[in-house]
Design a protein around this motif. Structure first.
Motif, mmCIF file in Angstrom:
data_model
loop_
_atom_site.group_PDB
_atom_site.id
_atom_site.type_symbol
_atom_site.label_atom_id
_atom_site.label_comp_id
_atom_site.label_asym_id
_atom_site.label_seq_id
_atom_site.Cartn_x
_atom_site.Cartn_y
_atom_site.Cartn_z
ATOM 1 N N LYS A 47 -12.598 -0.003 10.581
ATOM 2 C CA LYS A 47 -12.022 1.293 10.183
ATOM 3 C C LYS A 47 -11.092 2.087 11.019
ATOM 4 C CE LYS A 47 -15.690 1.737 6.835
ATOM 5 N NZ LYS A 47 -16.837 2.544 6.271
ATOM 6 N N GLY A 96 0.797 -1.352 0.057
ATOM 7 C CA GLY A 96 0.131 -0.146 0.065
ATOM 8 C C GLY A 96 0.771 1.195 -0.021
ATOM 9 N N ASN A 139 0.492 1.361 -3.925
ATOM 10 C CA ASN A 139 -0.964 2.146 -3.707
ATOM 11 C C ASN A 139 -1.688 0.742 -4.052
ATOM 12 O OD1 ASN A 139 -2.777 3.873 -3.238
ATOM 13 N ND2 ASN A 139 -3.052 4.528 -5.465
ATOM 14 N N SER A 152 -6.536 -0.131 7.365
ATOM 15 C CA SER A 152 -7.707 0.049 7.204
ATOM 16 C C SER A 152 -8.144 1.618 7.177
ATOM 17 C CB SER A 152 -8.656 -0.402 8.380
ATOM 18 O OG SER A 152 -8.150 0.540 9.506
ATOM 19 N N PHE A 153 -6.925 2.596 6.918
ATOM 20 C CA PHE A 153 -7.305 3.942 6.701
ATOM 21 C C PHE A 153 -8.183 4.190 5.526
ATOM 22 C CE2 PHE A 153 -5.844 8.086 4.857
ATOM 23 C CZ PHE A 153 -6.111 8.855 5.554
ATOM 24 N N GLU A 154 -9.060 5.177 5.720
ATOM 25 C CA GLU A 154 -9.845 5.638 4.564
ATOM 26 C C GLU A 154 -9.677 7.098 4.621
ATOM 27 O OE1 GLU A 154 -13.748 4.232 4.363
ATOM 28 O OE2 GLU A 154 -12.878 2.022 4.201
ATOM 29 N N PRO A 155 -9.630 7.848 3.456
ATOM 30 C CA PRO A 155 -9.326 9.354 3.465
ATOM 31 C C PRO A 155 -10.588 9.780 3.919
ATOM 32 C CG PRO A 155 -8.425 8.279 1.606
ATOM 33 C CD PRO A 155 -9.090 7.172 2.251
ATOM 34 N N GLN A 206 -6.149 14.136 1.715
ATOM 35 C CA GLN A 206 -5.710 13.020 2.154
ATOM 36 C C GLN A 206 -5.694 11.700 0.756
ATOM 37 O OE1 GLN A 206 -8.056 12.215 5.464
ATOM 38 N NE2 GLN A 206 -6.217 12.582 6.889
ATOM 39 N N THR A 207 -4.675 10.973 0.819
ATOM 40 C CA THR A 207 -4.916 9.890 -0.039
ATOM 41 C C THR A 207 -4.267 8.510 0.951
ATOM 42 O OG1 THR A 207 -2.353 9.738 -1.056
ATOM 43 C CG2 THR A 207 -4.493 11.092 -2.062
ATOM 44 N N SER A 208 -4.844 7.364 0.594
ATOM 45 C CA SER A 208 -4.326 6.271 1.390
ATOM 46 C C SER A 208 -2.847 5.910 1.179
ATOM 47 C CB SER A 208 -5.169 5.116 0.760
ATOM 48 O OG SER A 208 -6.522 5.259 1.300
ATOM 49 N N ARG A 209 -2.347 6.107 -0.128
ATOM 50 C CA ARG A 209 -1.157 5.907 -0.364
ATOM 51 C C ARG A 209 -0.035 6.738 0.505
ATOM 52 N NH1 ARG A 209 2.031 5.189 -6.131
ATOM 53 N NH2 ARG A 209 4.455 4.635 -5.174
#
Length: 591
Positions: free
Chosen positions: A473, A232, A236, A438-441, A446-449
Motif C-alpha cells: 500500500k 485508473g 477509474n 496502490s494508493f488508497e484514499p 480524496q479519490t483514487s481517480r
C-alpha cells in the motif's frame, strides 16, 4: 436436454412444419463437453464455417477463460445438430456461481459476443436456444456487447419472435484498413520522424512480436503497470489489480498452440515503452489493449507503435486493424473506414424489456434536459460527488473563509552543500507506477481517480514521484520538479520565479495509517540527495503554510532556511495579495 420449437415455413410451404432440436448442457455436463476432444474438433470446424465467427468464440479463447475463471463462472452450452450429428449451431455462455447472472465467455474481455452457426444468421436457433435458457436458468437479462453481425441484429429487431424481448442499439466501428502507401506516408511526416528520432537518441529502438509466454513474462509486469496506471487515471478502473485472474488468462491465451493472440511491443534499450494486445480473426486483428509508457509521452510511443504495427501486419498479409467501438478519440484519428456492430439487451420476458425501455427513455430525456441547460453529464457527476461531501461543518468553514481568511505561505530553500549531511534510502522508489496504483484514499476529500489523474499529468510533464510502499500500500509520496523556473503558488494565488538551477519539492502526503514513522523526513532527505547528485542543481525549494507546524518542524530540521513568505487575505470575498521584502529580493512575484 431437448427443446422442440415449431415454426411455419415461408409462403409456398405453409403446411410444412420444421422442428428445431436444441440441447442445453450446464455445470459439470457442460464442462465435460467443452473438454471433450471430439466436441472441440466439431467446434473448430463450425468456427471455420461460420462467416461471422471471431476469435472470441474459438475453443482456445473460451476454454482458457473458463480454466482461469472457474471459481467465478460455470459454462452453459446450447447447441443444435444436423441429422448426421454434425454441429449446425452453438452458443456458449457463462453462469455466475449464484446462478443469477449470465454472460459470454470472456465477459468484458471478449470484444465480440455471439453464437455461431453454419449460416451465420440463424434467428430460429437463437429463438429456440433463448427459450430453453430462460426455462432452465434463474436470471433476468443478457447483454451482448458487441454483436458483430449488424444485419442479423436488424433481423432480430424486426422478427415478431424476438423483437418483443430485445433492445438493439448500433455503434460505428472504427477500422484501420492497411494500405502500404498510406503507411509509408505516415512514416514520412515531419512530426512522426521527429518523434522517432528523439527516441532513437535515447537508445536502440526495436519493434518485436511476442510469440511465447517466456517473452511475455520478461516485459509483462511493466506493461501491466503502464496499463493499470493509465486506465485508473482516465477511466477509474485498474483492470489487472482488480482482477487477479486476468494476467494468467492472457498468458494462457498466448501459450495456446492456436495462438490467436497477437502481441507486439516497442523496446527502448530492451525495456518496453509501448505494446499492442490483440486477437486475430482471419485477416482482421482486433484491438484488445494499446499500452504505452507515460514517461515518454512527449514522443507519442503509442502512436508510433500503431504505425510500426500497421507496417508489420501489412507485410504479413493482414488487411485490417479493428480498433473496436467505444468512442475513444484516438481511435477516430487512426480509423480510415467504418462499419457497424450492435449492442443487444435480451430479456426473459416482454414485460422486463418494457421496464428497461422506460428506464432508458427516462435517462435520455434527463440527458436532453441537462444538455439544454448547458451542462454535461460529467459536470453533473462532479456536482453530485461535491454535494455528497457537503456537511454543516464544511459549509460553516467555507463561510468563515469567505468572511475572513489570512494565509501565509512560507518559502524555504536549501543549497547543495546540505547534500553532504544526508543519505539516500533504499525503501524509497522513484517513479514506481505500482506504488502509485496502490494508493488508497485516507481522507474524505480524496479519490483514487483524482490522485492517479494528477500523477499521470505530472509524469507526462517530466515530474518525478517518490514513494514509500508498506504491505503493498502507498504509505507516503512526494513530487520533485527539476529545472523549475516558475512555481504557481495555488494556496496564495501568486507566482514565484526561481533562480537557475532550482528544483522544487511539493505535494507530500502520508497515509493516516502510517503517520508518526518519520516517512516525510525520509522522503525529503532522499529527494535532496538525488536532486543534488546533479551538478547543475544549486537550490532546492519547498513551500508550507505557516499554520502547518508539524511540516515546518520537519523542513527546518532537514536544513531548509526560511526565505520569506507570500500572503493572501480575503474579506467578504475580496482578495488582497502581497509578499515579504525578503522574498522579493530573490524571487519575482506576479501577484
Amino acid at each position: 436436454m431437448y427443446f422442440h420449437r415449431q415454426r411455419t415455413m415461408s409462403r409456398g410451404e405453409n403446411h410444412k412444419v420444421l422442428f428445431m432440436h436444441v440441447e442445453l448442457f450446464h455445470d459439470t455436463d457442460a464442462r465435460n463437453l467443452i473438454d471433450d476432444p471430439s466436441f472441440i474438433q466439431s467446434w473448430h470446424d463450425l468456427c471455420h464455417k461460420c462467416p461471422t465467427a471471431t476469435s472470441f468464440q474459438s475453443p482456445s479463447f473460451v476454454r482458457a477463460w473458463f480454466h482461469c475463471y472457474s471459481e467465478h463462472w460455470r459454462p452453459i452450452v446450447v447447441l443444435s445438430r444436423e441429422k448426421d450429428g454434425d454441429l449446425s449451431a452453438l452458443w456458449i455462455l457463462a453462469n455466475s456461481l449464484d446462478a443469477r447472472k449470465i454472460t459470454h465467455p470472456g465477459a468484458h474481455q471478449s470484444e465480440y459476443q455471439t453464437w455461431i452457426a453454419k449460416t451465420g444468421a440463424d434467428i430460429d436457433f437463437f429463438s429456440a436456444a433463448w427459450a430453453e435458457i430462460t426455462r432452465q436458468l434463474p436470471f433476468s437479462s443478457l447483454k451482448i456487447k458487441y454483436f458483430p453481425n449488424a444485419e442479423l441484429a436488424r433481423a432480430i429487431q424486426k422478427s415478431p419472435k424476438t423483437s418483443r424481448i430485445c433492445i438493439v442499439n448500433y455503434h460505428k466501428r472504427p477500422l484501420l484498413e492497411l494500405n502500404t502507401d498510406n503507411i509509408e506516408a505516415s512514416f514520412k511526416k515531419k512530426a512522426n520522424k521527429s518523434r522517432l528520432n528523439r527516441l532513437k537518441k535515447q537508445g536502440e529502438i526495436q519493434f518485436r512480436r511476442i510469440a511465447t509466454r517466456e517473452e511475455l513474462d520478461a516485459v509483462f509486469d511493466q506493461l501491466i503497470a503502464f496499463y493499470d496506471f493509465r486506465q485508473g487515471a482516465t477511466h477509474n478502473s485498474i483492470p489487472f489489480r482488480s482482477d487477479p485472474c486476468k494476467r494468467a488468462f492472457l498468458s494462457n491465451l498466448l501459450a495456446d498452440p492456436e495462438n490467436r493472440a497477437y502481441v507486439t511491443t516497442t523496446l527502448l534499450d530492451g525495456q518496453p515503452i509501448a505494446a499492442f494486445w490483440g486477437a486475430v480473426s482471419s485477416g482482421i486483428v482486433h484491438l484488445g489493449m494499446l499500452i504505452h509508457s507515460p514517461f515518454y509521452a512527449e514522443n507519442s510511443p503509442g502512436k508510433l507503435h500503431i504505425m510500426q504495427l500497421s507496417k508489420h501486419l501489412a507485410e504479413h498479409g493482414k488487411q485490417t486493424i479493428d480498433l473496436t467501438p467505444g468512442g475513444d478519440t484516438w481511435k477516430e484519428r487512426f480509423a480510415n473506414i467504418h462499419d457497424e456492430v450492435a449492442e443487444i439487451d435480451i430479456f426473459k420476458t416482454a414485460r422486463a424489456r418494457l421496464i428497461a425501455l422506460l428506464f432508458i427513455k427516462t435517462q435520455l430525456y434527463c440527458k436532453r434536459c441537462i444538455n439544454a441547460a448547458g451542462l454535461s453529464t460529467s459536470a453533473i457527476k462532479s456536482y453530485f460527488w461535491m454535494f455528497r461531501k457537503i456537511t454543516p461543518k464544511s459549509v460553516a468553514r467555507k463561510l468563515c473563509d469567505w468572511a475572513y481568511t489570512k494565509r501565509e505561505l512560507r518559502i524555504y530553500r536549501c543549497e547543495r552543500g546540505l547534500s553532504d549531511r544526508i543519505t539516500s534510502n533504499d525503501m524509497i522508489r522513484c517513479n514506481s507506477l505500482p506504488d502509485l496504483i496502490s494508493f488508497e484514499p485516507g481522507e474524505t476529500w480524496q479519490t483514487s481517480r483524482s490522485f492517479l489523474t494528477a500523477a499521470l499529468h505530472r509524469i507526462e510533464n517530466g515530474e518525478s514521484a517518490f514513494t514509500i510502499s508498506i504491505n503493498k500500500k502507498l504509505a507516503a509520496s512526494g513530487w520533485l520538479v527539476k529545472d523549475q523556473r516558475t512555481s504557481v503558488l495555488s494556496e496564495v494565488h501568486q507566482t514565484m520565479l526561481l533562480p537557475e538551477g532550482s528544483v522544487s519539492l511539493y505535494d507530500f502526503y502520508t497515509d493516516p495509517k502510517f503517520r508518526g514513522r518519520g516517512l516525510y523526513r525520509q522522503l525529503i532527505a532522499h529527494m535532496l540527495q538525488l536532486a543534488f547528485s546533479n551538478e547543475n542543481t544549486k537550490y532546492a525549494y519547498i513551500c508550507v503554510l505557516a499554520d502547518n507546524g508539524a511540516s515546518r518542524h520537519v523542513i527546518e530540521k532537514a536544513g531548509f532556511q526560511h526565505q520569506g513568505s507570500f500572503y493572501l487575505e480575503r474579506k467578504f470575498g475580496r482578495l488582497k495579495k502581497w509578499a515579504d521584502k525578503d522574498a522579493s529580493k530573490q524571487e519575482s512575484i506576479d501577484a
